[in-house]
Structure formats: structure tokens, C-alpha cells
Scaffold this motif. Structure first.
Motif, PDB file in Angstrom:
ATOM      1  N   GLU A   1       0.848  -1.203   0.000  1.00  0.00           N
ATOM      2  CA  GLU A   1       0.000   0.000   0.000  1.00  0.00           C
ATOM      3  C   GLU A   1       0.879   1.248   0.000  1.00  0.00           C
ATOM      4  O   GLU A   1       1.950   1.264   0.594  1.00  0.00           O
ATOM      5  N   TYR A   2       0.417   2.293  -0.657  1.00  0.00           N
ATOM      6  CA  TYR A   2       1.159   3.552  -0.738  1.00  0.00           C
ATOM      7  C   TYR A   2       0.377   4.643  -0.016  1.00  0.00           C
ATOM      8  O   TYR A   2      -0.803   4.503   0.299  1.00  0.00           O
ATOM      9  N   LYS A   3       1.057   5.750   0.235  1.00  0.00           N
ATOM     10  CA  LYS A   3       0.395   6.925   0.795  1.00  0.00           C
ATOM     11  C   LYS A   3       1.233   8.148   0.442  1.00  0.00           C
ATOM     12  O   LYS A   3       2.453   8.144   0.619  1.00  0.00           O
ATOM     13  N   LEU A   4       0.561   9.174  -0.047  1.00  0.00           N
ATOM     14  CA  LEU A   4       1.283  10.339  -0.565  1.00  0.00           C
ATOM     15  C   LEU A   4       2.117  11.025   0.498  1.00  0.00           C
ATOM     16  O   LEU A   4       3.266  11.393   0.247  1.00  0.00           O
ATOM     17  N   PHE A   5       1.566  11.208   1.683  1.00  0.00           N
ATOM     18  CA  PHE A   5       2.265  11.995   2.696  1.00  0.00           C
ATOM     19  C   PHE A   5       1.880  11.507   4.079  1.00  0.00           C
ATOM     20  O   PHE A   5       0.718  11.579   4.460  1.00  0.00           O
ATOM     21  N   GLU A   6       2.800  10.992   4.803  1.00  0.00           N
ATOM     22  CA  GLU A   6       2.644  10.621   6.206  1.00  0.00           C
ATOM     23  C   GLU A   6       3.705   9.577   6.549  1.00  0.00           C
ATOM     24  O   GLU A   6       3.824   8.574   5.855  1.00  0.00           O
TER      25      GLU A   6
ATOM     26  N   PHE B   1       8.103  14.768   6.554  1.00  0.00           N
ATOM     27  CA  PHE B   1       7.797  16.071   5.982  1.00  0.00           C
ATOM     28  C   PHE B   1       8.395  16.265   4.586  1.00  0.00           C
ATOM     29  O   PHE B   1       7.894  17.094   3.820  1.00  0.00           O
ATOM     30  N   TYR B   2       9.471  15.560   4.258  1.00  0.00           N
ATOM     31  CA  TYR B   2      10.165  15.814   2.989  1.00  0.00           C
ATOM     32  C   TYR B   2       9.831  14.788   1.919  1.00  0.00           C
ATOM     33  O   TYR B   2       9.466  15.141   0.807  1.00  0.00           O
ATOM     34  N   HIS B   3       9.958  13.506   2.243  1.00  0.00           N
ATOM     35  CA  HIS B   3       9.650  12.486   1.245  1.00  0.00           C
ATOM     36  C   HIS B   3       9.113  11.244   1.946  1.00  0.00           C
ATOM     37  O   HIS B   3       9.389  10.990   3.117  1.00  0.00           O
ATOM     38  N   THR B   4       8.318  10.475   1.213  1.00  0.00           N
ATOM     39  CA  THR B   4       7.798   9.193   1.673  1.00  0.00           C
ATOM     40  C   THR B   4       8.365   8.109   0.770  1.00  0.00           C
ATOM     41  O   THR B   4       8.445   8.292  -0.445  1.00  0.00           O
ATOM     42  N   ASP B   5       8.742   6.974   1.356  1.00  0.00           N
ATOM     43  CA  ASP B   5       9.401   5.933   0.569  1.00  0.00           C
ATOM     44  C   ASP B   5       8.464   5.273  -0.443  1.00  0.00           C
ATOM     45  O   ASP B   5       8.908   4.864  -1.517  1.00  0.00           O
ATOM     46  N   VAL B   6       7.190   5.129  -0.113  1.00  0.00           N
ATOM     47  CA  VAL B   6       6.212   4.565  -1.061  1.00  0.00           C
ATOM     48  C   VAL B   6       5.062   5.571  -1.167  1.00  0.00           C
ATOM     49  O   VAL B   6       4.020   5.394  -0.545  1.00  0.00           O
ATOM     50  N   PRO B   7       5.236   6.643  -1.956  1.00  0.00           N
ATOM     51  CA  PRO B   7       4.246   7.719  -1.963  1.00  0.00           C
ATOM     52  C   PRO B   7       3.108   7.526  -2.951  1.00  0.00           C
ATOM     53  O   PRO B   7       2.080   8.201  -2.828  1.00  0.00           O
ATOM     54  N   ASP B   8       3.275   6.664  -3.951  1.00  0.00           N
ATOM     55  CA  ASP B   8       2.251   6.575  -4.994  1.00  0.00           C
ATOM     56  C   ASP B   8       2.228   5.164  -5.566  1.00  0.00           C
ATOM     57  O   ASP B   8       3.060   4.316  -5.239  1.00  0.00           O
ATOM     58  N   TRP B   9       1.236   4.949  -6.438  1.00  0.00           N
ATOM     59  CA  TRP B   9       1.044   3.605  -6.980  1.00  0.00           C
ATOM     60  C   TRP B   9       2.190   3.215  -7.909  1.00  0.00           C
ATOM     61  O   TRP B   9       2.513   2.032  -8.031  1.00  0.00           O
ATOM     62  N   GLY B  10       2.835   4.189  -8.557  1.00  0.00           N
ATOM     63  CA  GLY B  10       3.946   3.862  -9.452  1.00  0.00           C
ATOM     64  C   GLY B  10       5.135   3.312  -8.691  1.00  0.00           C
ATOM     65  O   GLY B  10       5.776   2.343  -9.130  1.00  0.00           O
ATOM     66  N   THR B  11       5.446   3.924  -7.548  1.00  0.00           N
ATOM     67  CA  THR B  11       6.541   3.413  -6.722  1.00  0.00           C
ATOM     68  C   THR B  11       6.213   2.022  -6.187  1.00  0.00           C
ATOM     69  O   THR B  11       7.061   1.124  -6.176  1.00  0.00           O
ATOM     70  N   ALA B  12       4.967   1.850  -5.732  1.00  0.00           N
ATOM     71  CA  ALA B  12       4.566   0.530  -5.242  1.00  0.00           C
ATOM     72  C   ALA B  12       4.637  -0.509  -6.362  1.00  0.00           C
ATOM     73  O   ALA B  12       5.087  -1.643  -6.144  1.00  0.00           O
ATOM     74  N   TYR B  13       4.200  -0.128  -7.556  1.00  0.00           N
ATOM     75  CA  TYR B  13       4.242  -1.063  -8.686  1.00  0.00           C
ATOM     76  C   TYR B  13       5.685  -1.447  -9.033  1.00  0.00           C
ATOM     77  O   TYR B  13       5.977  -2.611  -9.332  1.00  0.00           O
TER      78      TYR B  13
END
Length: 286
Positions: A138-143, A146-158
Motif C-alpha cells: 500500500e502507498y500513501k502520498l504523505f505521512e 515532511f520531505y519524502h515518503t518511501d512509497v508515496p504513490d502507486w507507481g513506486t509501489a508497482y
């Protein structure tokens, strides 16, 4: 936990929409998972997705599966092995992983190194699964960083799950996207790639209306002064109408007088949007 299952069974009996109950480890830990699975079957439901938790322990404040310390990464991997043991005992198919991992300012972490360590950790966890089980990322844009999330979107998860195999998929979460994201297009693209494992429905996180400071609850769709009175709404729409014709910004390009006459608001002439004239002070009664 038995009470939660009973509540979910009641919802499913009335709606037919909740055939499975997800478990979150360690929140939903019990001594006998096989007995819990039988309890769920007796109530007409089954135990579904097993969710891991690597965001409460202080050891994970700088990362779990992406941490630079191999001991902490192994601790997080062992936790997922425990979740897989729960899956084996309950007959669950899916292991869902959501990582609250990232950095708080530029230069704090090596972004490429974190992605490499995440890929290595996920591969180790994936090897423990059987052919009938799946890893769902599962991904999440922000949380919460404050600067970056390791899995922020579906493309990174894919990108991460594509390297693992057919039984590693993406959880499409309708509430974890950036504003104005076309979620339907993402669902279509992920389904075409056969990587849409789960769809988690919730209110979009970044589209919630900001509460009014003077009231409790969300801002109403219709202001109070327009609520319930169609004449007020009509007058409000009329005030928003623009009567003025566009005026050239450069007077040198003005083609000349309009044959119809001036039609800017407040001008006199045919077709003009007349501005109501107020009586001058002292003019009454003459």
C-alpha cells in the motif's frame, strides 16, 4: 476480537458487503488464531487480510524495512514473518504492508539507498509466502515524514512489487492520492498490468474541506444567508453575471465607436446595463 467479528458478521448479514474481517498485528493478537478463524466461520464470515504494523515502535522512527541498521531491518522482517504465521493459521491470502517511512529534510537520507533496502527486505518477506498467498503493498502520498515518503504513490509501489513475482500486487487506495488525481485512470492502468490486488475505499485525504473556525463540523455547501430562500439564490446569481463587454487593453487598437452604442456597465445608451441611480440628497419633493 470476538466482538469485532460479531459486529462485522451483523453488517454482512444485513448488507452482504463484509464477508471477511481484516486483522492488524499486533493490535488484534490472540492466543489461538485457529479458534478465532472457527469463530468467524460460525458467524458467517472469514478472516481476511493480515496487516503488518511497523510504525509504532520507536526503533522504526527512521525507517523499518528501509533502515540503515541491518538489525532494525531484520526486526521488521521478523514481524512480517510473524504475520505470515498468522496467515497460515487463519487461512488468509493477503499480507498487506503499509510503510510510514521517509525523511524530514533534504540530505537526511539516501533516497536511492532506501529504495534498494526496501526492495531487499520485500524480497526476503516474499520468499516466505506460499504460492497461494500474496504480498500487497500500500502507498500513501504523505505521512508522517515532511520531505519524502518511501512509497508515496502507486507507481513506486508497482515498481517494487513488479520485481517480486505474480503474487505481489498493489493496493489501490482512493484516499492516498494527490488532489485532482484521476483515480479511475490509475485503476485501469493497474488492472491492465494485472497489479491491482486490492482497492481500499475511503474519503480522499487531501480533498477534505477545511473546517470553519467559527463553527463545528465541515463548511456548509450553501452559506446560511442563502439557505432555504430561492429568491436570495437568484439574486446572488444575478449579481455574479458580467454585463460589461471586453474593452481593448490598448486604446490604439480601439476600432472606434460601437454601432450599437456603449454597453459597459453604468453607461447610458441602447443595450447598456444601466446602473440604478440614487436620488441626490435634498432632491426629494422638488
Amino acid at each position: 476480537m470476538e466482538e469485532k467479528i460479531a459486529d462485522a458478521a451483523t453488517v454482512h448479514r444485513l448488507t452482504g458487503l463484509a464477508p471477511a474481517v481484516a486483522l492488524h498485528i499486533p493490535w488484534d493478537k490472540v492466543d489461538d488464531y485457529e479458534a478465532l478463524a472457527r469463530h468467524a466461520e460460525e458467524h458467517g464470515v472469514r478472516l481476511g487480510t493480515i496487516n503488518s504494523n511497523t510504525f509504532q515502535d520507536d526503533d522504526y522512527k527512521l525507517g523499518a524495512l528501509t533502515h540503515v541498521d541491518r538489525k532494525i531491518r531484520q526486526k521488521a522482517i521478523d514481524h512480517h514473518f510473524e504475520c505470515i504465521d498468522v496467515m497460515n493459521a487463519t487461512g488468509s491470502r493477503d499480507l498487506k504492508i503499509w510503510l510510514a517511512e521517509g525523511s524530514n529534510y533534504p540530505g537526511q537520507a539516501d533516497l536511492r539507498g532506501r529504495q534498494d533496502r526496501l526492495a531487499e527486505s520485500l524480497a526476503i518477506i516474499h520468499e516466505r509466502l506460499t504460492d497461494e498467498q500474496r504480498l500487497v503493498l500500500e502507498y500513501k502520498l504523505f505521512e508522517p515524514a515532511f520531505y519524502h515518503t518511501d512509497v508515496p504513490d502507486w507507481g513506486t509501489a508497482y515498481t517494487q512489487v513488479a520485481a517480486l513475482g505474480d503474487n505481489a500486487v498493489v493496493c489501490l487506495d482512493t484516499g492516498h492520492h494527490a488532489p485532482s488525481t484521476n483515480i479511475e485512470f490509475i485503476v485501469r492502468a493497474a488492472a491492465a498490468a494485472r497489479e491491482a490486488g486490492l482497492v481500499r475505499l475511503q474519503q480522499p485525504l487531501l480533498r477534505r474541506r477545511r473546517p470553519d473556525r467559527r463553527r463545528r463540523g465541515p463548511v456548509p455547501a450553501v452559506p446560511d444567508h442563502l439557505r432555504g430562500d430561492p429568491r436570495r439564490r437568484l439574486r446572488a446569481r444575478q449579481r455574479r453575471r458580467v454585463h460589461a463587454r471586453p474593452v481593448p487593453q490598448h486604446r490604439g487598437q480601439d476600432p472606434g465607436a460601437d454601432p450599437v452604442g456603449p454597453q459597459r456597465a453604468g453607461d447610458d445608451g441602447p443595450g447598456a446595463a444601466r446602473r440604478p441611480r440614487r436620488p441626490r440628497p435634498g432632491a426629494g419633493g422638488r
